[in-house]
Design a protein around this motif. Structure first.
Motif, short mmCIF file in Angstrom:
data_model
loop_
_atom_site.label_atom_id
_atom_site.label_comp_id
_atom_site.label_asym_id
_atom_site.label_seq_id
_atom_site.Cartn_x
_atom_site.Cartn_y
_atom_site.Cartn_z
N UNK A 64 40.94 39.65 48.36
CA UNK A 64 39.85 39.00 47.62
C UNK A 64 40.27 37.62 47.11
N UNK A 65 39.38 36.65 47.34
CA UNK A 65 39.49 35.34 46.70
C UNK A 65 38.31 35.22 45.75
N UNK A 66 38.62 35.14 44.46
CA UNK A 66 37.63 35.25 43.40
C UNK A 66 37.50 33.94 42.65
N UNK A 67 36.29 33.41 42.58
CA UNK A 67 35.96 32.26 41.74
C UNK A 67 35.25 32.80 40.51
N UNK A 68 35.72 32.39 39.33
CA UNK A 68 35.19 33.03 38.12
C UNK A 68 35.40 32.13 36.91
N UNK A 69 34.33 32.02 36.10
CA UNK A 69 34.44 31.26 34.84
C UNK A 69 35.04 32.10 33.72
N UNK A 70 34.90 33.43 33.82
CA UNK A 70 35.50 34.30 32.82
C UNK A 70 36.99 34.42 33.12
N UNK A 71 37.73 33.42 32.67
CA UNK A 71 39.15 33.31 33.03
C UNK A 71 39.96 34.50 32.53
N UNK A 72 39.64 35.02 31.35
CA UNK A 72 40.36 36.19 30.83
C UNK A 72 40.31 37.35 31.79
N UNK A 73 39.10 37.70 32.23
CA UNK A 73 38.92 38.84 33.13
C UNK A 73 39.55 38.56 34.50
N UNK A 74 39.34 37.35 34.99
CA UNK A 74 39.86 37.02 36.32
C UNK A 74 41.38 37.10 36.35
N UNK A 75 42.03 36.53 35.35
CA UNK A 75 43.50 36.53 35.32
C UNK A 75 44.06 37.93 35.08
N UNK A 76 43.27 38.79 34.43
CA UNK A 76 43.74 40.14 34.14
C UNK A 76 43.87 40.99 35.40
#
Length: 234
Positions: free
Chosen positions: A187-199
């Motif tokens: 998966x390559x994920x683009x996301x503004x919710x950086x907390x959730x994405x980095x987790x």
């Protein structure tokens, strides 16, 4: 699995992506975070063949795919869950999922994958005969992910899957993303919710005004003071 190298994209005179390079290895969740307008969506659209870069290289599974049509890129095993879900509102949930498999001819495999999507998203089976336009935002996001999975991708591009969703639904969507990855999809994920994405990310890149400015493991970037101040509300 995926390597993009020295990509430049222009919208007229606007230099939207500037010498972008990143890699995604098989089995990873890699996230691309950044502010609105930083170039995240343009990066995904370039990879999936919807935007033609001015120069640079896009390689998927060792094969050059820059200049390949979006349809042929899907055939090679790369699917894109677009920003804003983009379900077909006048078609049923089942018909939307069927469309995800439009390039496939293996009827039994399609049926097996439909069963898997319904197992991951039971609400979609319950609503299979409803028009997609009648679903809630969270249900439409599940449908968009399920539709992409119906092409049996090796690599899934996901653009802002949490956008506009309530916090409880955001947690559910990210739990599903992790589950999809554990079942073997990169998966390559683009996301503004950086907390959730980095987790959930194994590795991460930060993009600012069209350039990659930082990269590291998800854990490293989540602990970075610079990232905390800019993206994590720290």
């Amino acid at each position: 699995m995926l390597e993009i190298k020295n990509i430049d994209v222009y919208y007229g005179v606007i230099h939207a992506l500037k010498d972008i390079s990143l890699t995604v290895s098989q089995g990873e969740i890699v996230t691309l975070i950044g502010a609105n307008g930083a170039g995240k969506t343009t990066t995904l659209r370039t990879i999936s063949g919807l935007i033609k870069p001015a120069n640079g290289r896009v390689d998927f599974n060792g094969e050059r795919i820059k200049g390949t049509s979006a349809k042929d890129i899907v055939k090679k095993g790369l699917s894109h869950v677009p920003e804003g879900r983009r379900v077909f509102p006048e078609m049923t949930v089942f018909e939307n999922l069927e469309l995800g498999a439009y390039l496939r001819k293996d009827k039994k495999g399609i049926k097996d994958d439909l069963d898997r999507v319904y197992a991951s998203f039971p609400i979609l089976q319950k609503r299979s005969r409803q028009n997609a336009g009648t679903l809630s935002g969270g249900e439409q996001q599940m449908l968009a992910i399920g539709r992409a999975l119906m092409s049996r991708p090796k690599l899934l591009l996901m653009d802002e899957p949490s956008m506009g969703l309530a916090p409880l639904l955001v947690k559910e969507i990210f739990s599903i993303i992790r589950q999809i990855n554990e079942q073997g999809t990169t998966i390559l994920l683009v996301e503004q919710n950086a907390n959730m994405a980095l987790s959930i990310a194994h590795r991460a890149y930060v993009i600012e005004t069209g350039s990659i400015v930082l990269e590291g493991t998800g854990k490293e970037l989540a602990q970075s003071e610079e990232i905390k101040k800019a993206y994590l509300g720290g």
